[in-house]
Design an enzyme around this catalytic site. Structure first.
Site, mmCIF file in Angstrom:
data_model
loop_
_atom_site.group_PDB
_atom_site.id
_atom_site.type_symbol
_atom_site.label_atom_id
_atom_site.label_comp_id
_atom_site.label_asym_id
_atom_site.label_seq_id
_atom_site.Cartn_x
_atom_site.Cartn_y
_atom_site.Cartn_z
ATOM 1 N N GLU A 6 0.881 -1.173 0.000
ATOM 2 C CA GLU A 6 0.000 0.000 0.000
ATOM 3 C C GLU A 6 0.915 1.219 0.000
ATOM 4 O O GLU A 6 1.476 1.581 1.031
ATOM 5 C CB GLU A 6 -0.893 0.001 1.253
ATOM 6 C CG GLU A 6 -1.878 -1.148 1.321
ATOM 7 C CD GLU A 6 -3.065 -0.972 0.383
ATOM 8 O OE1 GLU A 6 -3.168 0.084 -0.262
ATOM 9 O OE2 GLU A 6 -3.869 -1.912 0.277
ATOM 10 N N CYS A 65 -2.496 9.509 1.948
ATOM 11 C CA CYS A 65 -2.092 8.794 0.729
ATOM 12 C C CYS A 65 -3.123 8.993 -0.377
ATOM 13 O O CYS A 65 -2.778 9.094 -1.540
ATOM 14 C CB CYS A 65 -1.886 7.315 1.030
ATOM 15 S SG CYS A 65 -3.312 6.527 1.794
HETATM 16 P P1 NAD Z 1 8.014 5.129 4.875
HETATM 17 O O1 NAD Z 1 8.083 4.364 3.618
HETATM 18 O O2 NAD Z 1 9.117 6.083 5.190
HETATM 19 O O3 NAD Z 1 7.929 4.155 6.148
HETATM 20 C C1 NAD Z 1 6.884 3.225 6.301
HETATM 21 C C2 NAD Z 1 7.309 2.166 7.292
HETATM 22 O O4 NAD Z 1 8.361 1.383 6.734
HETATM 23 C C3 NAD Z 1 7.844 2.704 8.623
HETATM 24 O O5 NAD Z 1 7.318 1.923 9.670
HETATM 25 C C4 NAD Z 1 9.341 2.497 8.494
HETATM 26 O O6 NAD Z 1 10.017 2.362 9.717
HETATM 27 C C5 NAD Z 1 9.395 1.218 7.700
HETATM 28 N N1 NAD Z 1 10.654 0.968 6.996
HETATM 29 C C6 NAD Z 1 11.561 1.884 6.548
HETATM 30 N N2 NAD Z 1 12.587 1.247 5.917
HETATM 31 C C7 NAD Z 1 12.316 -0.071 5.950
HETATM 32 C C8 NAD Z 1 12.975 -1.222 5.458
HETATM 33 N N3 NAD Z 1 14.128 -1.129 4.787
HETATM 34 N N4 NAD Z 1 12.407 -2.428 5.658
HETATM 35 C C9 NAD Z 1 11.215 -2.530 6.323
HETATM 36 N N5 NAD Z 1 10.546 -1.471 6.814
HETATM 37 C C10 NAD Z 1 11.088 -0.248 6.639
HETATM 38 O O7 NAD Z 1 6.607 5.849 4.836
HETATM 39 P P2 NAD Z 1 6.001 6.917 5.836
HETATM 40 O O8 NAD Z 1 6.731 8.200 5.668
HETATM 41 O O9 NAD Z 1 5.899 6.325 7.203
HETATM 42 O O10 NAD Z 1 4.512 7.055 5.270
HETATM 43 C C11 NAD Z 1 4.162 7.920 4.256
HETATM 44 C C12 NAD Z 1 3.947 7.168 2.957
HETATM 45 O O11 NAD Z 1 2.990 6.152 3.151
HETATM 46 C C13 NAD Z 1 3.374 8.063 1.869
HETATM 47 O O12 NAD Z 1 3.985 7.771 0.654
HETATM 48 C C14 NAD Z 1 1.906 7.674 1.848
HETATM 49 O O13 NAD Z 1 1.250 7.952 0.630
HETATM 50 C C15 NAD Z 1 1.993 6.219 2.123
HETATM 51 N N6 NAD Z 1 0.715 5.703 2.604
HETATM 52 C C16 NAD Z 1 0.035 4.831 1.812
HETATM 53 C C17 NAD Z 1 -1.201 4.327 2.238
HETATM 54 C C18 NAD Z 1 -1.970 3.359 1.399
HETATM 55 O O14 NAD Z 1 -2.872 2.736 1.942
HETATM 56 N N7 NAD Z 1 -1.684 3.165 0.129
HETATM 57 C C19 NAD Z 1 -1.717 4.731 3.471
HETATM 58 C C20 NAD Z 1 -1.000 5.626 4.231
HETATM 59 C C21 NAD Z 1 0.226 6.089 3.791
#
Ligand code: NAD
Length: 505
Positions: A249, A283
């Protein structure tokens, strides 16, 4: 008071000095201090979850439904407390946090209420060639589902995976964002309190990306990842090492199309909410609007009038809060500067004051600029004039992402046609974001917005594996799958197949 997960956290037995401090983005006050779980701690948590998963699955649908109702009741009774924590840790207004938790509770109810019907055993028609068989289909749980979440909707977003994974009979290990660990820990503590006989069916591990990567490597049945596309790519690469399946997602750059005969005031109201609520950190937030020439000027007027009344802040009357992540203001600055350098016009906002970004409206920004192509994730909106809704659709679809979107039109048939052809997982007609509040509707994207679905029946199946069973009821007079098959059998079979299917050209 700062929260702490020191005592009963999974890392209690692991000697790691690393701590994660979560702070209120508006004030900088410490909200809580949490362990940074290393690979050993994550693995130990998943092992406990594995044992819990067996017990949870063995309970069956009806017993699980009772416990999920207890969890739902617990969340509903403590809604103000949880909303306050979301407000403090994420920064969004308290009322928006209430709405977020309410939606999550509703999904929990739907998932629990529909799991048996969607996933339970059923008989399917065996077909002519297997007429002597009874055929059964059912969806079995995956075991332990690892949920890696973002910070922007720290309850609603992970609950879209957690609720459906639990209802499907899985245990969950949740790695909340490093920006909202307190909310994650609260959700797990709430589970332990509400469902004390299977306390390890929902556990939380806290930390940064490395903790998430450790969860990917810990032997879970699936990773449900919600976050940005760049991180999603890394998560997939890590999961590839162990062939762990993934649900992605990811981000969006959702568009609204405003057609000639749209209710312009309603479209403007929805666009402003879709773009600015939650400080644009949504998002499925509206980031681009394509308004037809017939309505463009009126639409721009309605939008600019409305955003003039919006005030960001952390006080009670604030329309939206601070940027949750310190660096997000820089992304907004870069997109605005890039848009203006490329010939776009700023009609509102454009300023960043610490963590607070003014509601920003840009006009006629070239489609090649970052403000149109990349996810801004701030309270910003680009509005572009198009000849007609068809051109709006072409431009809306010319994105690598495709999560949600919106169509405003006076004609239901025309709007449905545009919505169907919008290259996205979800579209709202004459509203914004509403598909997320319908539990029966699947939620997810296409392209760089990811794949797989949470919510709805698809969301339940996402956290299960299809199990097919045949049971022979009687032996065929002429066995087809046996070396004892008589020689003429194949010729008879060819003749029957010709009769049945050969007439189709
Ligand atoms: P992010 O990608 O920076 O982090 C998301 C999660 O991934 C965090 O818990 C982080 O600690 C973890 N993470 C980071 N590196 C990792 C790795 N190498 N391996 C495993 N996990 C890792 O995203 P964010 O800044 O927390 O969230 C914002 C983003 O999320 C935006 O792009 C937004 O559009 C998206 N989003 C999408 C949805 C959806 O349903 N499609 C919903 C909400 C947010």
């Amino acid at each position: 008071m700062p929260l702490s997960e020191e005592s009963d956290s999974p890392s209690a037995t692991v000697h790691t000095p690393a701590r994660l401090e979560s702070t209120d983005p508006a004030t900088g006050d410490v909200v809580g201090v949490f362990p940074v779980h290393d690979a050993d701690a994550v693995r130990a948590t998943v092992e406990r979850a594995r044992a819990a998963a067996e017990r949870w699955a063995a309970l069956g649908y009806a017993e699980r439904r009772l416990r999920l109702a207890a969890y739902r009741g617990h969340l509903a009774r403590r809604l103000p407390e949880l909303a306050d924590l979301v407000h403090r840790e994420n920064g969004k207004p308290h009322d928006d946090a209430v709405l977020e938790v309410t939606l999550a509770v509703d999904h929990l109810a739907w998932a629990a209420g529909h799991a048996a019907r969607t996933l339970g055993p059923r008989r399917v028609r065996p077909g002519l060639l297997a007429a002597n068989q009874a055929a059964y289909l059912e969806y079995r749980p995956l075991g332990v589902v690892g949920v890696i979440g973002p910070w922007n909707y720290p309850v609603f977003t992970p609950m879209g995976s957690i609720a459906y994974a639990l209802a499907a009979g899985n245990a969950v290990v949740f790695k909340p964002s490093e920006h909202t660990p307190a909310v994650g820990a609260w959700l797990a503590a709430a589970w332990r309190a509400a469902v004390p006989d299977v306390p390890d069916a929902v556990q939380v591990v806290t930390g940064y990306g490395e903790t998430g990567a450790a969860l990917c490597r810990a032997g879970v049945g699936k990773i449900a990842f919600t976050g940005s596309a760049p991180t999603g790519r890394r998560v997939m690469a890590t999961c590839a090492e162990t062939l762990t399946p993934v649900l992605m997602e990811l981000g969006g750059k959702d568009a609204m199309i405003v057609d000639d005969d749209a209710d312009v005031a309603a479209a403007a109201d929805a666009a402003v909410w879709g773009a600015m609520s939650n400080a644009g950190q949504t998002c499925i937030g509206i980031e681009r609007v394509y308004a037809t020439s017939a309505v463009y000027d009126r639409f721009v007027g309605e939008v600019t009038r409305r955003v003039a009344d919006l005030e960001p802040g952390s006080h009670d009357r604030a329309a939206y809060g601070p940027m949750t992540m310190a660096g997000q203001g820089d992304v907004v600055r870069r997109h605005v500067a890039d848009a203006l350098a490329a010939g776009g016009r700023l009609v509102a906002g454009g300023t960043v004051d610490g963590r607070f970004v003014a509601p920003t409206v840009l006009l006629d920004v070239p489609e090649t600029s970052a403000a149109v192509r990349e996810e801004t994730f701030g309270p910003t909106l680009t509005i572009t004039r198009v000849a007609d809704a068809e051109e709006g659709l072409t431009r809306a679809n010319a994105s690598s992402m495709g999560l949600g979107g919106s169509v405003f039109s006076g004609s239901a048939a025309r709007a449905m046609d545009l919505a169907r052809r919008m290259r996205s997982g979800m579209t709202s007609i004459n509203s914004v974001l509403t598909f997320a509040s319908v539990p029966a509707l699947p939620f997810g994207g296409v392209g760089d917005s990811g794949f797989g679905r949470i919510h709805g029946e698809d969301g339940l199946r996402e956290f299960s594996r299809a199990k097919a069973i045949t049971r022979q009821r009687f032996a065929l007079p002429v066995p087809l799958m046996s070396f004892a098959r008589p020689a003429p059998a194949a010729r008879t079979l060819a003749r029957v197949t010709g009769l049945l299917h050969g007439r189709h050209r």
